[in-house]
Design a protein around this motif. Sequence first.
Motif, short mmCIF file in Angstrom:
data_model
loop_
_atom_site.label_atom_id
_atom_site.label_comp_id
_atom_site.label_asym_id
_atom_site.label_seq_id
_atom_site.Cartn_x
_atom_site.Cartn_y
_atom_site.Cartn_z
N THR A 1 0.73 -1.35 -0.13
CA THR A 1 -0.02 0.05 0.09
C THR A 1 0.98 1.29 0.08
N ILE A 2 0.64 2.11 -0.93
CA ILE A 2 1.41 3.41 -0.91
C ILE A 2 0.43 4.39 -0.29
N ALA A 3 1.09 5.10 0.76
CA ALA A 3 0.24 6.02 1.50
C ALA A 3 0.97 7.26 2.02
N ASN A 4 0.51 8.23 2.59
CA ASN A 4 1.14 9.39 3.12
C ASN A 4 1.87 10.32 1.76
N ILE A 5 1.16 10.39 0.63
CA ILE A 5 1.87 11.07 -0.22
C ILE A 5 1.39 12.42 0.01
N SER A 6 2.56 13.33 -0.31
CA SER A 6 2.59 14.70 -0.13
C SER A 6 3.70 15.32 -1.20
N ASP A 7 3.55 16.57 -1.10
CA ASP A 7 4.77 17.08 -1.79
C ASP A 7 5.99 16.91 -1.81
N ILE A 8 6.18 16.50 -0.54
CA ILE A 8 7.60 15.89 -0.02
C ILE A 8 8.00 14.55 0.46
N ARG A 9 6.88 14.06 0.71
CA ARG A 9 7.05 12.54 1.36
C ARG A 9 5.98 11.34 0.69
N ARG B 1 13.08 13.77 2.86
CA ARG B 1 12.48 14.86 2.20
C ARG B 1 12.50 14.54 0.76
N LEU B 2 11.50 14.64 -0.16
CA LEU B 2 11.52 14.37 -1.72
C LEU B 2 11.34 15.73 -2.24
N LEU B 3 11.51 15.64 -3.77
CA LEU B 3 11.30 17.00 -4.50
C LEU B 3 9.81 17.15 -4.70
N PRO B 4 9.22 18.13 -4.90
CA PRO B 4 7.65 18.16 -5.46
C PRO B 4 7.69 18.08 -6.60
N ALA C 1 2.41 18.66 -6.16
CA ALA C 1 2.94 20.27 -6.42
C ALA C 1 2.94 20.80 -5.03
N GLU C 2 3.59 21.58 -4.81
CA GLU C 2 3.71 22.43 -3.50
C GLU C 2 2.70 23.22 -3.33
N LEU C 3 2.00 23.38 -2.21
CA LEU C 3 0.97 24.47 -1.98
C LEU C 3 1.58 25.68 -1.24
N ASP C 4 0.71 26.73 -1.42
CA ASP C 4 1.20 27.95 -0.80
C ASP C 4 0.84 27.82 0.70
N SER D 1 -6.38 15.85 -0.98
CA SER D 1 -7.44 15.42 -1.66
C SER D 1 -6.73 14.16 -2.67
N ASP D 2 -7.35 13.14 -3.20
CA ASP D 2 -6.98 12.17 -3.88
C ASP D 2 -6.23 12.68 -5.13
N ASP D 3 -6.50 13.69 -5.84
CA ASP D 3 -5.90 14.45 -6.93
C ASP D 3 -4.74 14.98 -6.61
N GLY D 4 -4.54 15.43 -5.56
CA GLY D 4 -3.29 16.08 -4.94
C GLY D 4 -3.31 17.63 -5.18
N LEU D 5 -4.43 18.11 -5.57
CA LEU D 5 -4.35 19.48 -5.67
C LEU D 5 -4.58 20.38 -4.70
N SER D 6 -5.14 19.72 -3.51
CA SER D 6 -5.09 20.45 -2.32
C SER D 6 -5.17 19.63 -1.04
N TYR D 7 -5.16 20.35 0.11
CA TYR D 7 -5.42 19.37 1.26
C TYR D 7 -6.89 19.13 1.45
N PHE D 8 -7.29 18.10 2.13
CA PHE D 8 -8.71 17.65 1.88
C PHE D 8 -9.41 18.40 2.87
N GLU D 9 -10.40 19.17 2.40
CA GLU D 9 -11.30 20.04 3.24
C GLU D 9 -12.32 19.24 3.76
N PHE D 10 -12.66 19.19 5.01
CA PHE D 10 -13.50 18.39 5.90
C PHE D 10 -14.71 19.05 6.58
N SER D 11 -15.58 18.43 6.97
CA SER D 11 -16.56 18.97 8.04
C SER D 11 -16.70 17.90 9.11
N GLU D 12 -17.23 17.94 10.21
CA GLU D 12 -17.50 17.07 11.20
C GLU D 12 -18.41 16.08 10.85
#
Length: 229
Positions: free
Chosen positions: A16-24, A74-77, A105-108, A169-180
């Motif tokens: 299982t591939i997990a914890n994907i971000s811009d750097i890890r 730490r990896l490259l974005p 890609a790195e987010l602001d 988000s699954d497409d990697g374009l943003s952090y997942f915005e959630f509600s309770e």
Amino acid sequence: SGAITLDLVTGEESVTIANISDIRFAVAWRSEKKEEGYVKYGTDEEELDEEMIDTRDSLSSKGEYYSHLVESDRLLPDTTYYFEIYSGDDVYDNDGEKYTFTTFAELDSAPPMETREISLLNASNPTDWVLIFQLVDSDEEGTSDSSGLLAAIPDEDGTDVVAIGDLWSDDGLSYFEFSEEDVIRVYFLGKEDEKFDFNLSQNDIELDINDLGGTKEKIELLLASTQFV
């Protein structure tokens, strides 16, 4: 009375591939027996010259586990990486094609500081279980569908604090915005067909090994069956 043996997926099928971000990123899998595990990776599939070790290991000391969780430095974005897995005497290389993924890609903006406390119950060795988490939209507000995967290992007490705000988000374009009203979905590595949903309004989440079911074995088989916990 008897012991519970669990039908768990092991080997290459459990990768299982997990914890994907811009750097890890992280790789998790489960082996049939306790053994060392590590990953070799790189940006050239013919030259995997970087090595990453289990989150419970150090450069001078490596342990043997059933459940493995190996996380990168730490990896490259926005960069494609290739990797193969070394688990005991076995090498998993995706049928010779090498596993691959691309960092986001790195987010602001920084991720929100949102965490949930996790408790793992009735596991004789909680540190040899990998838990997989995913956020799922249920109210059509914020990010739709589901997030990427987050893998974590409880401590010796069976507890952990999971940073759900770090999920993308699954497409990697943003952090997942959630509600309770949304859901945090959890499963045990090696038992993906058995998922547990909790409302995000809950701050404390309890998971019980006994909820996985299994087959009752005679008491004489207790020692043999403990390999699953």
